[in-house]
Scaffold this motif. Structure first.
Motif, PDB file in Angstrom:
ATOM      1  N   TYR A  17       0.791  -1.229   0.000  1.00 39.34           N
ATOM      2  CA  TYR A  17       0.000   0.000   0.000  1.00 39.34           C
ATOM      3  C   TYR A  17       0.827   1.285   0.000  1.00 39.34           C
ATOM      4  N   PRO A  18       2.021   1.346   0.663  1.00 41.81           N
ATOM      5  CA  PRO A  18       2.775   2.611   0.586  1.00 41.81           C
ATOM      6  C   PRO A  18       3.169   2.984  -0.854  1.00 41.81           C
ATOM      7  N   LEU A  19       3.553   1.986  -1.635  1.00 43.67           N
ATOM      8  CA  LEU A  19       3.901   2.248  -3.034  1.00 43.67           C
ATOM      9  C   LEU A  19       2.666   2.628  -3.829  1.00 43.67           C
ATOM     10  N   TRP A  20       1.570   1.905  -3.631  1.00 46.12           N
ATOM     11  CA  TRP A  20       0.328   2.225  -4.346  1.00 46.12           C
ATOM     12  C   TRP A  20      -0.152   3.628  -3.993  1.00 46.12           C
ATOM     13  N   ASP A  21      -0.066   3.994  -2.715  1.00 44.30           N
ATOM     14  CA  ASP A  21      -0.472   5.347  -2.301  1.00 44.30           C
ATOM     15  C   ASP A  21       0.390   6.409  -2.971  1.00 44.30           C
ATOM     16  N   GLU A  22       1.687   6.153  -3.067  1.00 44.62           N
ATOM     17  CA  GLU A  22       2.589   7.119  -3.696  1.00 44.62           C
ATOM     18  C   GLU A  22       2.260   7.281  -5.173  1.00 44.62           C
ATOM     19  N   TRP A  23       1.993   6.179  -5.854  1.00 46.55           N
ATOM     20  CA  TRP A  23       1.593   6.258  -7.262  1.00 46.55           C
ATOM     21  C   TRP A  23       0.334   7.099  -7.422  1.00 46.55           C
ATOM     22  N   ALA A  24      -0.648   6.865  -6.546  1.00 45.75           N
ATOM     23  CA  ALA A  24      -1.914   7.598  -6.632  1.00 45.75           C
ATOM     24  C   ALA A  24      -1.706   9.082  -6.333  1.00 45.75           C
ATOM     25  N   ARG A  25      -0.892   9.387  -5.316  1.00 45.83           N
ATOM     26  CA  ARG A  25      -0.616  10.798  -4.995  1.00 45.83           C
ATOM     27  C   ARG A  25       0.033  11.513  -6.176  1.00 45.83           C
ATOM     28  N   GLY A  46      -4.118  19.742  -3.885  1.00 44.06           N
ATOM     29  CA  GLY A  46      -3.089  19.731  -2.858  1.00 44.06           C
ATOM     30  C   GLY A  46      -3.529  20.322  -1.534  1.00 44.06           C
ATOM     31  N   LEU A  47      -4.840  20.476  -1.343  1.00 45.59           N
ATOM     32  CA  LEU A  47      -5.369  21.077  -0.122  1.00 45.59           C
ATOM     33  C   LEU A  47      -5.642  20.057   0.970  1.00 45.59           C
ATOM     34  N   ARG A  48      -5.741  18.782   0.583  1.00 48.10           N
ATOM     35  CA  ARG A  48      -5.972  17.712   1.549  1.00 48.10           C
ATOM     36  C   ARG A  48      -5.126  16.514   1.164  1.00 48.10           C
ATOM     37  N   PRO A  49      -4.689  15.720   2.146  1.00 49.90           N
ATOM     38  CA  PRO A  49      -3.919  14.512   1.811  1.00 49.90           C
ATOM     39  C   PRO A  49      -4.827  13.441   1.214  1.00 49.90           C
ATOM     40  N   LEU A  50      -4.260  12.604   0.387  1.00 49.11           N
ATOM     41  CA  LEU A  50      -5.015  11.491  -0.191  1.00 49.11           C
ATOM     42  C   LEU A  50      -5.158  10.389   0.848  1.00 49.11           C
ATOM     43  N   PRO A  51      -6.378   9.961   1.162  1.00 53.40           N
ATOM     44  CA  PRO A  51      -6.538   8.828   2.092  1.00 53.40           C
ATOM     45  C   PRO A  51      -5.885   7.572   1.520  1.00 53.40           C
ATOM     46  N   SER A  52      -5.243   6.801   2.388  1.00 52.01           N
ATOM     47  CA  SER A  52      -4.559   5.582   1.959  1.00 52.01           C
ATOM     48  C   SER A  52      -5.542   4.549   1.437  1.00 52.01           C
ATOM     49  N   ILE A  53      -5.110   3.807   0.427  1.00 45.52           N
ATOM     50  CA  ILE A  53      -5.924   2.712  -0.089  1.00 45.52           C
ATOM     51  C   ILE A  53      -6.152   1.669   0.992  1.00 45.52           C
ATOM     52  N   LEU A  54      -5.293   1.637   2.002  1.00 48.22           N
ATOM     53  CA  LEU A  54      -5.425   0.673   3.093  1.00 48.22           C
ATOM     54  C   LEU A  54      -6.714   0.874   3.875  1.00 48.22           C
ATOM     55  N   THR A  55      -7.275   2.080   3.840  1.00 48.54           N
ATOM     56  CA  THR A  55      -8.514   2.337   4.577  1.00 48.54           C
ATOM     57  C   THR A  55      -9.687   1.530   4.032  1.00 48.54           C
ATOM     58  N   LEU A  56      -9.556   0.993   2.822  1.00 44.62           N
ATOM     59  CA  LEU A  56     -10.607   0.137   2.281  1.00 44.62           C
ATOM     60  C   LEU A  56     -10.613  -1.231   2.947  1.00 44.62           C
ATOM     61  N   PHE A  57      -9.483  -1.587   3.590  1.00 42.58           N
ATOM     62  CA  PHE A  57      -9.358  -2.907   4.188  1.00 42.58           C
ATOM     63  C   PHE A  57      -9.426  -2.881   5.708  1.00 42.58           C
ATOM     64  N   THR A  58      -9.160  -1.738   6.310  1.00 44.51           N
ATOM     65  CA  THR A  58      -9.151  -1.643   7.762  1.00 44.51           C
ATOM     66  C   THR A  58      -9.522  -0.234   8.173  1.00 44.51           C
ATOM     67  N   GLU A  59     -10.152  -0.102   9.322  1.00 46.58           N
ATOM     68  CA  GLU A  59     -10.529   1.233   9.805  1.00 46.58           C
ATOM     69  C   GLU A  59      -9.322   1.989  10.340  1.00 46.58           C
ATOM     70  N   PRO A  85      -5.286   2.006   9.720  1.00 44.56           N
ATOM     71  CA  PRO A  85      -4.067   1.524   9.096  1.00 44.56           C
ATOM     72  C   PRO A  85      -2.912   1.356  10.070  1.00 44.56           C
ATOM     73  N   GLU A  86      -2.849   2.185  11.130  1.00 40.77           N
ATOM     74  CA  GLU A  86      -1.743   2.097  12.080  1.00 40.77           C
ATOM     75  C   GLU A  86      -1.775   0.754  12.801  1.00 40.77           C
ATOM     76  N   ASP A  87      -2.992   0.279  13.121  1.00 39.13           N
ATOM     77  CA  ASP A  87      -3.113  -1.009  13.798  1.00 39.13           C
ATOM     78  C   ASP A  87      -2.607  -2.135  12.924  1.00 39.13           C
ATOM     79  N   GLU A  88      -2.901  -2.049  11.597  1.00 41.62           N
ATOM     80  CA  GLU A  88      -2.450  -3.090  10.685  1.00 41.62           C
ATOM     81  C   GLU A  88      -0.931  -3.089  10.576  1.00 41.62           C
ATOM     82  N   ASP A  89      -0.318  -1.889  10.601  1.00 42.07           N
ATOM     83  CA  ASP A  89       1.139  -1.792  10.504  1.00 42.07           C
ATOM     84  C   ASP A  89       1.808  -2.463  11.700  1.00 42.07           C
ATOM     85  N   GLU A  90       1.169  -2.343  12.880  1.00 41.36           N
ATOM     86  CA  GLU A  90       1.762  -2.852  14.085  1.00 41.36           C
ATOM     87  C   GLU A  90       1.554  -4.356  14.268  1.00 41.36           C
ATOM     88  N   ALA A  91       0.591  -4.899  13.496  1.00 40.79           N
ATOM     89  CA  ALA A  91       0.272  -6.324  13.679  1.00 40.79           C
ATOM     90  C   ALA A  91       1.411  -7.211  13.177  1.00 40.79           C
TER      91      ALA A  91
END
Length: 202
Positions: free
Chosen positions: A142-150, A181-194, A196-202
């Motif tokens: 997802y970090p790479l996919w998010d960067e591509w989308a941004r 450029g007024l708001r950050p792009l929400p991560s694609i990971l939000t489609l899979f989990t409410e 993302p920080e919790d998923e990173d730590e798992a």
């Protein structure tokens, strides 16, 4: 709905058919967007189908955030996988071109972004050592996919957008703010989990 400057063409004996650009599709263009003509099937209904029709549904559908099977009504359902795709998903129910897509070039997406339950082998590709779509690809990619989308969003307002009118009302203000450029792009990971920080730590 797939971008209007595309058509279905035979690609090869191994791949079969695919979606190909008929004109230049610039980076940042919406190449596909969900719309109300798509067929949405409940899981219980799909489970009740005979094996022959189930196989077709599984092959040509994707699961939405509600767990329903969605079959695109047009030739976008034939878009093929690539580990080096030229299209990327966003949280706004549309995909963007991550680079200029030339006439005659196939439009591709990474099936790993769909969070497929079943893993499968893919044809080898130059420039990548990935050979298998895995069920947890989204957790690692997802970090790479998010960067591509941004990066693609930076071109959003500078290119023609023939599918922009199909963006859902609930998304349009945020899409415009992200593109400006007024708001950050929400991560694609939000489609899979409410969270993302919790998923990173798992």
């Amino acid at each position: 709905m797939i971008h209007p400057d595309t058509e279905l063409r035979f690609i090869s004996d191994e791949i079969g058919v695919g979606v190909v650009a008929t004109r230049l599709i610039p980076k940042g263009t919406i190449v596909w967007i969900a719309d109300e003509l798509d067929i949405v099937l409940k899981e219980d209904f799909v489970d009740s189908l005979d094996e022959v029709r189930q196989k077709v549904v599984y092959k040509y559908s994707y699961l939405n955030e509600d767990g329903d099977y969605v079959i695109n009504w047009d030739h976008s359902r034939y878009m093929n996988h690539s580990f080096r795709p030229n299209c990327i998903d966003t949280v706004f129910d549309f995909e963007l071109a991550v680079r200029d897509i030339l006439p005659g070039e196939q439009l591709t997406c990474d099936y790993g972004i769909m969070g497929e339950d079943e893993e499968f082998e893919c044809l080898p590709e130059e420039g990548t050592n990935r050979t298998r779509v895995k069920a947890d690809d989204y957790l690692h990619r997802y970090p790479l996919w998010d960067e591509w989308a941004r990066e693609a969003f930076r071109h959003f307002h500078a290119v023609e957008q023939p599918l922009k009118h199909l963006i859902k009302d609930e998304y349009i203000d945020e899409v415009n703010a992200v593109a400006a450029g007024l708001r950050p792009l929400p991560s694609i990971l939000t489609l899979f989990t409410e969270d993302p920080e919790d998923e990173d730590e798992a």
